[in-house]
Scaffold this active site. Structure first.
Site, mmCIF file in Angstrom:
data_model
loop_
_atom_site.group_PDB
_atom_site.id
_atom_site.type_symbol
_atom_site.label_atom_id
_atom_site.label_comp_id
_atom_site.label_asym_id
_atom_site.label_seq_id
_atom_site.Cartn_x
_atom_site.Cartn_y
_atom_site.Cartn_z
ATOM 1 N N GLU A 152 0.810 -1.216 0.000
ATOM 2 C CA GLU A 152 0.000 0.000 0.000
ATOM 3 C C GLU A 152 0.852 1.279 0.000
ATOM 4 O O GLU A 152 0.818 2.065 0.954
ATOM 5 C CB GLU A 152 -0.972 -0.004 1.182
ATOM 6 C CG GLU A 152 -1.994 -1.117 1.061
ATOM 7 C CD GLU A 152 -3.088 -1.064 2.116
ATOM 8 O OE1 GLU A 152 -2.893 -0.426 3.166
ATOM 9 O OE2 GLU A 152 -4.140 -1.682 1.893
ATOM 10 N N CYS A 162 13.520 15.354 0.530
ATOM 11 C CA CYS A 162 12.306 15.407 -0.307
ATOM 12 C C CYS A 162 12.084 16.824 -0.842
ATOM 13 O O CYS A 162 11.676 17.003 -1.992
ATOM 14 C CB CYS A 162 11.081 14.936 0.483
ATOM 15 S SG CYS A 162 11.060 13.138 0.693
ATOM 16 N N GLU A 310 -6.465 -8.081 -0.979
ATOM 17 C CA GLU A 310 -6.841 -8.197 0.435
ATOM 18 C C GLU A 310 -8.331 -7.927 0.580
ATOM 19 O O GLU A 310 -8.892 -7.048 -0.085
ATOM 20 C CB GLU A 310 -6.111 -7.163 1.298
ATOM 21 C CG GLU A 310 -4.637 -7.395 1.486
ATOM 22 C CD GLU A 310 -4.025 -6.323 2.400
ATOM 23 O OE1 GLU A 310 -4.741 -5.739 3.232
ATOM 24 O OE2 GLU A 310 -2.818 -6.076 2.248
#
Ligand code: GAL
Length: 671
Positions: A152, A162, A310
């Site tokens: 995920e 970043c 899932e």
């Protein structure tokens, strides 16, 4: 790659033997029970990094090899995960840069999962090393069939690495700081930048009014995550494995633009956790949202089967109230995924953990270690049914209708201060348009603005607020060539940077719709206007527009307030097609009646040749000249449907003209 992974429907689960390595009795029991439950695949090693690399550079893969081999000997294939969804403690302590920094500029401490920095060179180096080794060791094992990259993907990091990467990304995109200023309209409130180093992401206590910045940040976050996944994939390729890859996604989760991952994926997979039996919605209502989510994920690679990676066999433990599935719902909800093109039903999780935060999450095997429980019985029942449905393998829905949903448009609508800061309801609107088709058993894709739209006969494009490059032209061509388009209020207002078009709205499509929208206004949550069309009165909510006809025929007008007599629904003939415009937030009744009429006119294929009762739907899967239909009843009472054209029950062989569905019943049919 072939369109399906295996010639069988897959029935599997996330399997975490790394939590039980000191319990051979449990591991032995796992195999026995998996066979009993009809499990034929497992996702392995998702959060096993500490067991795979207990100390830096020390790899202990022996246990994993034994598990894979043992599963193989028992006919169970492995989807092998890369472990990057959660890092070991030693790594976080030694290299804090792998931890994520929040928008408040505070770096997180070791804990939880899914909270590492996708830019960090150290994290990338460690991920590369373990992935490559896993590929070298297991990439050619006959039972390993798919790479399950990370878990995920999601979230954002605001660390200096970043931020620097974001500035570089902007520099590549815009070349000059002035181009950024122009794109983001920074002269507003004197927010003009004079150097790249001045550009920060949207920090908690920083810039929030510059919408272009927020959009580019989300695009960067997507690009950086795609880059990280590319890196993970490279590692397994460098380890010599050419196996297909997937990454498990999260449906309408809006932190990433999933369609940008399409080129990396061999197969789409996603994790579905609907709130069945909730007090806020009927099961049929939950089913609509779940169906739309399945189709949204499927639309990432619309011509291929996908995998339900899932789902829970009983309950979750993270929803505000987590309920177990009522009898029948496990079969129905699992078969719903199959109906929408999934070649698998997989669970989180095989066995409940003894401790930590997911110990009460539903699993096939509970703490009582029994295989005679209700849940186990439901799972085994599904396993048996899936085993008889191999005919469906490789078939896909191939709809002729689409509801356009675009993630960037979603970001733009949410981020833009406008007529309803109390909630614009873009996703809800998209799902409502989808529902009007779903309830007739008409298959539907949810493409975005980048997709090929020429394959459809009907497109609803609600709230197309942002126009990404080329979309107006694409929609024009679609109608010109005979397509039927439905547009709505709040469309064609801004470009990709949230800069308003200096033109009539909807930009570039005024002649296609034959209307121009002059003003839009918000309505309070319990405020409505009304419109009468074909002798029925419909409520309109949320947003209302004053539109001026420019060639369109007015089909209906508003009833209330000073809007009385102003157009609410129009149609315009353009080229060989037609374009409808709905000048307010339409509820389901209006959409249902309008789309029923358009579906008949266009002859859109319905899965069943019948009027479907409320809460009943059916979807189609096709391959070659075979057409399968999965009919579902989301009501707690039986349904009886008179079919105009009889159909064959695939499982019993019986010819059916009166289709009976038990409460929460599901039947697989063939036309
Ligand atoms: C998913 C996640 C699984 C598990 C599950 C619980 O989002 O991938 O690891 O936590 O939720 O519902």
């Amino acid at each position: 790659m072939q369109s399906s992974l295996l010639p069988h429907m897959l029935h599997g689960c996330d399997y975490n033997p790394d939590q039980w390595l000191d319990r051979p009795d449990i591991l032995e029991e796992d195999i026995q029970y998996m066979k009993k439950a009809g499990i034929n695949c497992v996702s392995l090693g998702i959060f096993a990094w500490a067991a795979l690399e207990p100390e830096e550079g020390v790899y202990t893969f022996g246990w994993l090899g034994e598990i894979i081999e043992n599963l193989h000997q028992n006919g169970i294939v492995t989807f092998l995960a890369t472990p990057s969804g959660a890092r070991p403690v030693w790594m976080a302590k030694k290299y804090p840069e792998v931890l994520r920094t929040g928008s408040d500029l505070v770096r997180g401490e070791m804990g939880d999962r899914h909270n590492h920095c996708y830019t960090s060179p150290v994290y990338r180096e460690k991920v590369y090393a373990v992935n490559k080794k896993l590929a070298e060791t297991f990439g050619s094992h006959p039972a390993v069939k798919l790479w399950h990259l990370s878990n995920e993907y999601g979230g954002e990091c605001f660390c200096p690495l970043c931020v620097a990467a974001f500035r570089r990304w902007l520099e590549t995109k815009y070349q000059t700081v002035n181009a950024v200023n122009d794109a983001w309209w920074t002269r507003f409130w004197s927010h003009t930048y004079t150097d790249w180093s001045q550009i920060d992401p949207p920090l908690t206590r920083g810039e929030h009014c510059t919408q272009g910045l927020k959009l580019d940040w989300m695009r960067f976050v997507t690009a950086q995550t795609v880059d990280f996944m590319t890196w993970e994939k490279k590692a397994v390729r460098d380890g010599g494995s050419s196996l297909p890859v997937t990454a498990n996604f999260m449906g309408f989760y809006d932190g990433l633009n999933y369609s940008k991952f399409a080129p990396l994926l061999d197969v789409v997979s996603w994790d579905s956790y609907p709130s069945w039996h909730s007090d806020a919605e009927t099961d049929a209502g939950v089913a609509v949202h779940t169906a739309a989510s399945h189709d949204l994920m499927r639309s990432i690679l619309p011509d291929k089967p996908w995998l339900l990676m899932e789902s829970t066999p009983s309950c979750t433990n993270w929803q505000p109230v987590s309920k177990v599935k009522r009898p029948g719902m496990h079969m129905l909800s699992s078969m719903q995924a199959v109906a929408h093109g999934s070649d698998s039903v997989q669970y989180f999780q095989w066995r409940k953990s003894r401790g930590s935060c997911e110990k009460f999450h539903g699993a096939v095997v509970s703490h009582d270690r029994r295989s005679d429980t209700r849940v186990f019985g439901d799972v085994a029942g599904l396993g048996k049914r899936l085993a008889s449905l191999d005919a469906l393998i490789g078939s896909v829905p191939r709809p002729q209708a689409a509801v356009l949903y675009d993630r960037e448009n979603d970001w733009a609508i949410k981020g833009s201060a406008g007529p309803r800061n109390a909630g614009m309801g873009y996703q809800e609107t998209v799902v409502r348009h989808y529902q009007a088709l779903w309830q007739m058993g008409i298959g539907c894709d949810l493409p975005d603005m980048e997709a090929d739209l020429s394959r459809y006969a009907f497109i609803a494009a609600p709230m197309l607020y942002m126009q990404r490059a080329g979309i107006a032209e694409k929609l024009r061509r679609f109608v010109e060539n005979g397509g039927v388009l439905v547009g709505t209020c709040f469309s064609g207002l801004v470009d990709e940077n949230d800069l308003c078009f200096l033109s009539d709205a909807p930009n570039g499509l005024v002649d296609v719709f034959g209307v121009r929208a002059e003003e839009f206004s918000g309505l309070y949550d319990n405020e409505f206007n009304h419109t009468i069309w074909s002798d029925r009165c419909y409520a309109m909510s949320s947003i209302i527009e004053l539109v001026r006809p420019e060639g369109a025929s007015v089909l209906a007008a508003f009833e209330n307030d000073f809007y009385r007599g102003e157009p609410s629904l129009t149609v315009n003939h353009y080229g060989k097609g037609k374009a409808y415009y709905i000048a307010g937030g339409a509820g389901l009744p209006l959409l249902s009646d309008l789309y029923a009429q358009l579906a008949d006119e266009l002859n859109l294929p319905r899965a069943l040749d019948a009027e479907l009762p409320e809460g009943v739907t059916a979807q189609t899967r096709m391959k070659g000249d075979r057409t399968f239909v999965v009919a579902q009843n989301y009501q707690q009472y039986p349904a009886r449907i008179h079919l105009h054209t009889p159909i064959r029950d695939l499982e019993t062989g019986e010819e059916v003209s009166l289709l009976e569905l038990s409460p929460y019943g599901v039947r697989v049919l063939e036309k």
